[in-house]
Design a protein around this motif. Structure first.
Motif, short mmCIF file in Angstrom:
data_model
loop_
_atom_site.label_atom_id
_atom_site.label_comp_id
_atom_site.label_asym_id
_atom_site.label_seq_id
_atom_site.Cartn_x
_atom_site.Cartn_y
_atom_site.Cartn_z
N LEU A 1 7.75 -115.47 -21.00
CA LEU A 1 7.55 -114.27 -20.20
C LEU A 1 7.48 -113.02 -21.07
O LEU A 1 6.64 -112.14 -20.85
CB LEU A 1 8.67 -114.14 -19.16
CG LEU A 1 8.78 -115.25 -18.11
CD1 LEU A 1 9.90 -114.95 -17.15
CD2 LEU A 1 7.47 -115.40 -17.36
N ILE A 2 8.39 -112.93 -22.05
CA ILE A 2 8.38 -111.75 -22.92
C ILE A 2 7.10 -111.70 -23.74
O ILE A 2 6.58 -110.63 -24.05
CB ILE A 2 9.63 -111.77 -23.84
CG1 ILE A 2 10.90 -111.66 -23.00
CG2 ILE A 2 9.58 -110.65 -24.85
CD1 ILE A 2 12.17 -111.80 -23.81
N LYS A 3 6.55 -112.86 -24.08
CA LYS A 3 5.32 -112.91 -24.86
C LYS A 3 4.18 -112.22 -24.15
O LYS A 3 3.29 -111.62 -24.77
CB LYS A 3 4.97 -114.36 -25.15
CG LYS A 3 3.74 -114.56 -26.00
CD LYS A 3 3.49 -116.03 -26.25
CE LYS A 3 2.22 -116.23 -27.08
NZ LYS A 3 1.95 -117.66 -27.31
N TYR A 4 4.15 -112.29 -22.80
CA TYR A 4 3.08 -111.66 -22.03
C TYR A 4 3.53 -110.36 -21.37
O TYR A 4 2.88 -109.88 -20.45
CB TYR A 4 2.57 -112.64 -20.96
CG TYR A 4 1.89 -113.84 -21.55
CD1 TYR A 4 0.60 -113.77 -22.05
CD2 TYR A 4 2.56 -115.06 -21.64
CE1 TYR A 4 -0.02 -114.86 -22.62
CE2 TYR A 4 1.95 -116.17 -22.21
CZ TYR A 4 0.66 -116.06 -22.69
OH TYR A 4 0.06 -117.16 -23.25
N GLY A 5 4.68 -109.81 -21.80
CA GLY A 5 5.10 -108.52 -21.26
C GLY A 5 4.19 -107.40 -21.72
O GLY A 5 3.61 -107.45 -22.80
N ASP A 6 4.06 -106.35 -20.88
CA ASP A 6 3.11 -105.27 -21.19
C ASP A 6 3.79 -103.92 -21.35
O ASP A 6 3.10 -102.91 -21.43
CB ASP A 6 2.04 -105.18 -20.09
CG ASP A 6 2.65 -104.95 -18.73
OD1 ASP A 6 3.89 -105.06 -18.61
OD2 ASP A 6 1.90 -104.66 -17.79
N THR B 1 16.08 -122.32 -20.52
CA THR B 1 16.02 -120.92 -20.07
C THR B 1 15.44 -120.02 -21.16
O THR B 1 14.60 -119.16 -20.89
CB THR B 1 17.44 -120.46 -19.70
OG1 THR B 1 17.94 -121.29 -18.66
CG2 THR B 1 17.42 -119.02 -19.23
N ALA B 2 15.89 -120.22 -22.38
CA ALA B 2 15.36 -119.41 -23.48
C ALA B 2 13.87 -119.63 -23.67
O ALA B 2 13.10 -118.68 -23.88
CB ALA B 2 16.11 -119.73 -24.77
N LYS B 3 13.44 -120.87 -23.57
CA LYS B 3 12.01 -121.17 -23.72
C LYS B 3 11.19 -120.49 -22.63
O LYS B 3 10.10 -119.95 -22.88
CB LYS B 3 11.81 -122.68 -23.68
CG LYS B 3 10.40 -123.13 -23.95
CD LYS B 3 10.30 -124.65 -23.96
CE LYS B 3 8.88 -125.12 -24.25
NZ LYS B 3 8.79 -126.61 -24.24
N VAL C 1 16.53 -113.02 -27.98
CA VAL C 1 16.71 -114.16 -27.07
C VAL C 1 16.81 -115.46 -27.87
O VAL C 1 17.68 -116.31 -27.62
CB VAL C 1 15.54 -114.21 -26.07
CG1 VAL C 1 15.63 -115.48 -25.22
CG2 VAL C 1 15.57 -112.99 -25.18
N LYS C 2 15.94 -115.62 -28.86
CA LYS C 2 15.95 -116.86 -29.65
C LYS C 2 17.23 -116.98 -30.46
O LYS C 2 17.81 -118.08 -30.57
CB LYS C 2 14.72 -116.87 -30.57
CG LYS C 2 14.58 -118.17 -31.37
CD LYS C 2 14.36 -119.36 -30.46
CE LYS C 2 14.21 -120.64 -31.24
NZ LYS C 2 14.10 -121.82 -30.37
#
Length: 672
Positions: free
Chosen positions: A117-122, A110-112, A52-53
């Motif tokens: 969200l992906i950082k806290y994905g499980d 949007t990327a931020k 994403v980044k």
């Protein structure tokens, strides 16, 4: 300064679809694409966050390049800013760039958001879904600005065709009614090739040419024709001329057609002059009466002559405002582009007037005081009453004397014309040879004569001379050997000196050998460093001797040690290829990772079938292998659950509120 306004260097603006294809393919090629279900959750997050980044960074760079390459209307010269406004409407231009800038900022936001969200994905599925959503939103923003990108590409193509005009250099500007001879005059004094026709408005844009006067380069601008009508009623073609008149510091040449063959009377042309005379302020102005071959200025009607004189008086007032001479009659000139009568005089007068005006402006500026302090004119004092006339060399006087005959050196071109011209005359390459007799220059030298090479017989004493040189070289070497007393031979040394020399040479060879070992590559060194055997003292031969002293048979131990070393080497060499790795969306891992993985497997396989270490708690090798298998099986499920170890008891939130709380449904709304 002209390089700052070179619009031809603006790169092509791709369409929205092309930008999306470029960025997504680059993301696929430049980022890792192999991911396994067994990876730890943090590793999965880093994998998709990187994609994403990277995509956001590439979109940002691409859109920033488009915005930065187009000129900012507030930063460039007013002439170009007004010209762009006339041609493209600066409001639409700024609006298109603003939409591209908004899309760039929206993509960054949007990327931020999705990175958070992906950082806290499980789970792997949720991280991948959010990556797809993030890339989809970025592509949607780029698709929305597709019309703006197409509009900017059209502007870029038009701007690349604009002439490169330097607003700060010496410039002559030609203006007047259509079909009065402006383009013809420009073709005469410059190397420009402007189209000339018998109908009006042949020139529809600005054309630039260059001419020289007093070793200085002057820029000449040909403008489209102007009509006498209100400012609001002028079209885009006429507004190009008005823009150049208003914003460029030039010498203005206002052309008049006194014959009336252009289709407009002298009265109409005079009305145009008075309507735009406010644009001539603070600029050198010349009124040029063209086409005098059809009708001279003295033979025009009295009313038309009076109007021309009024225009001359207005031009004289402009000249007085610039500090000129009121009695100067050079503001009204006549010429004919057909017969070229007066063309050079008009060009020289305009260049001279512009040069004087620029000098006057610089003399009135504040910087002139700083410059005058640097100049000093030295005047020599009179020493005596002796006259010292000018001393001019005779060659200079002969060159100035036109009657004296001048000897002209014959060039190769003159010889070519005398001997038949190009294709017939062939230049001689031997005429500059330095020989004893000039008659020998054109003699042909044969390469083979009587079956022998001619060059072998040029010097008949060559072998004798070679022998003399060899003898001289041998004598010189013998003399050097006699004079060299510093060098010692091994025979002249004593027994102790020879022993010391042998020790020194042995020590030197050992140092060289150790240095070569250190310089060897890492692959030739053992995998595990031998910390306790740096001097290579613990070898199999020494082990055999030690076991023999104890009364044991060393053959089996030596054979086992040799087979183990061969097995480790074979494992390292054969397992470095890497096995085929499955998965979703990518290439194989790097060679370095494959080598490490294969190395660890080879070491494990070698240890797996090894002997039992005393005190390890195993009955035999089979029991040890069974225990290792059970341990690996127990770790497998823990790795799947992304546990750090056996003590990791963390239970992640299965349904995070920030992902699953949305619009309120029908029913209770006290909880969300």
């Amino acid at each position: 300064m002209a390089a700052n306004y070179n619009f031809k260097k603006i790169t092509v603006v791709p369409s929205g679809k092309e930008i999306i294809d470029i960025i997504l393919s680059r993301t696929q090629r430049q980022t890792p694409t192999v991911v396994h279900k067994g990876y730890a959750i943090n590793r999965l997050k880093q994998f998709y966050m990187r994609k994403v980044k990277y995509t956001q960074t590439n979109f940002h760079e691409k859109l920033s390049a488009i915005i930065d390459e187009f000129p900012r209307l507030d930063d460039i010269h007013p002439f170009y800013a007004e010209l762009l406004h006339v041609l493209y409407d600066k409001d639409h231009f700024k609006l298109a760039l603003g939409q591209v800038n908004n899309a760039r900022n929206s993509i960054s936001k949007t990327a931020k958001h999705y990175l958070r969200l992906i950082k806290y994905g499980d789970s792997l599925y949720r991280c991948k879904s959010m990556k797809v959503a993030a890339l989809g939103c970025m592509c949607t923003y780029v698709k929305k600005i597709g019309p703006s990108l197409a509009y900017l590409e059209q502007i870029r193509q038009h701007m690349s065709r604009l002439p490169s005009i330097d607003p700060n250099t010496r410039t002559l500007l030609i203006c007047g009614f259509p079909n009065v001879g402006k383009s013809s005059f420009m073709n005469k004094i410059t190397r420009a090739d402007v189209d000339v026709q018998s109908y009006a408005f042949t020139t529809k844009s600005l054309f630039v040419g260059h001419t020289d006067y007093k070793y200085l380069r002057y820029q000449v601008i040909d403008t489209p024709g102007l009509l006498d009508r209100p400012f609001e009623g002028r079209n885009i073609i006429e507004m190009c001329s008005i823009t150049a008149l208003a914003h460029l510091r030039t010498a203005v040449l206002f052309f008049l057609d006194v014959s009336g063959s252009c289709g407009y009377t002298v009265a109409q042309q005079a009305a145009l002059f008075h309507s735009i005379k406010s644009l001539f302020m603070n600029k050198p102005l010349l009124i040029v009466c063209n086409k005098i071959d059809l009708q001279s200025l003295d033979k025009i009607p009295e009313d038309d002559h009076k109007l021309v004189m009024e225009m001359k008086s207005e031009a004289t007032k402009t000249l007085l405002g610039l500090g000129g001479d009121p009695n100067d009659d050079g503001v009204l000139l006549t010429m004919s582009t057909l017969t070229e009568d007066g063309v050079s005089a008009v060009k020289n007068a305009a260049c001279e007037r512009l040069l004087n005006q620029r000098v006057e402006v610089k003399m009135k500026s504040k910087k002139i005081n700083d410059c005058l302090n640097r100049f000093h004119v030295a005047m020599p004092k009179i020493r005596d009453n002796k006259e010292r006339p000018l001393c001019i060399p005779q060659s200079v006087l002969d060159s100035k004397n036109k009657d004296a005959p001048i000897e002209k050196k014959k060039l190769e071109r003159d010889l070519e014309e005398e001997n038949g011209g190009a294709g017939v005359y062939s230049a001689s390459l031997k005429k500059h040879y330095l020989l004893a007799d000039d008659l020998w220059k054109e003699d042909s030298i044969p390469e083979i004569l009587d079956g022998h090479n001619v060059y072998d017989f040029i010097d008949s004493d060559i072998l004798q001379r070679l022998e003399e040189l060899e003898k001289e070289e041998g004598l010189r070497l013998e003399a050097e050997a006699d004079d060299d007393d510093a060098e010692m031979d091994g025979v002249e040394l004593t027994a102790d000196e020879q022993k010391a020399l042998a020790e020194i040479r042995k020590k030197k060879s050992i140092l060289i050998h150790e240095h070569r070992i250190k310089k060897s590559t890492a692959e030739s060194r053992p995998i595990v460093p031998r910390k306790f055997d740096k001097d290579n003292k613990f070898t199999t031969n020494r082990m055999g001797r030690e076991l023999s002293k104890l009364g044991l048979d060393p053959s089996s131990a030596i054979e086992r040690a040799r087979s183990r070393s061969r097995g480790e080497k074979r494992g390292r060499s054969t397992t470095g290829r890497g096995d085929g790795v499955m998965d979703m969306d990518v290439d194989q891992p790097s060679n370095k990772k494959l080598r490490l993985r294969s190395r660890s497997r080879s070491v494990m396989s070698s240890k797996k079938g090894g002997e039992i270490v005393p005190g390890a708690g195993f009955r035999d090798v089979e029991q040890k292998n069974q225990a290792l298998k059970i341990a690996m099986k127990s770790n497998k499920q823990r790795n799947k659950n992304a546990r750090r170890g056996e003590a990791d008891r963390v239970i992640p939130t299965l349904r995070p509120k920030h992902l699953f709380s949305g619009k309120r449904s029908i029913g209770k709304t006290d909880r969300r």
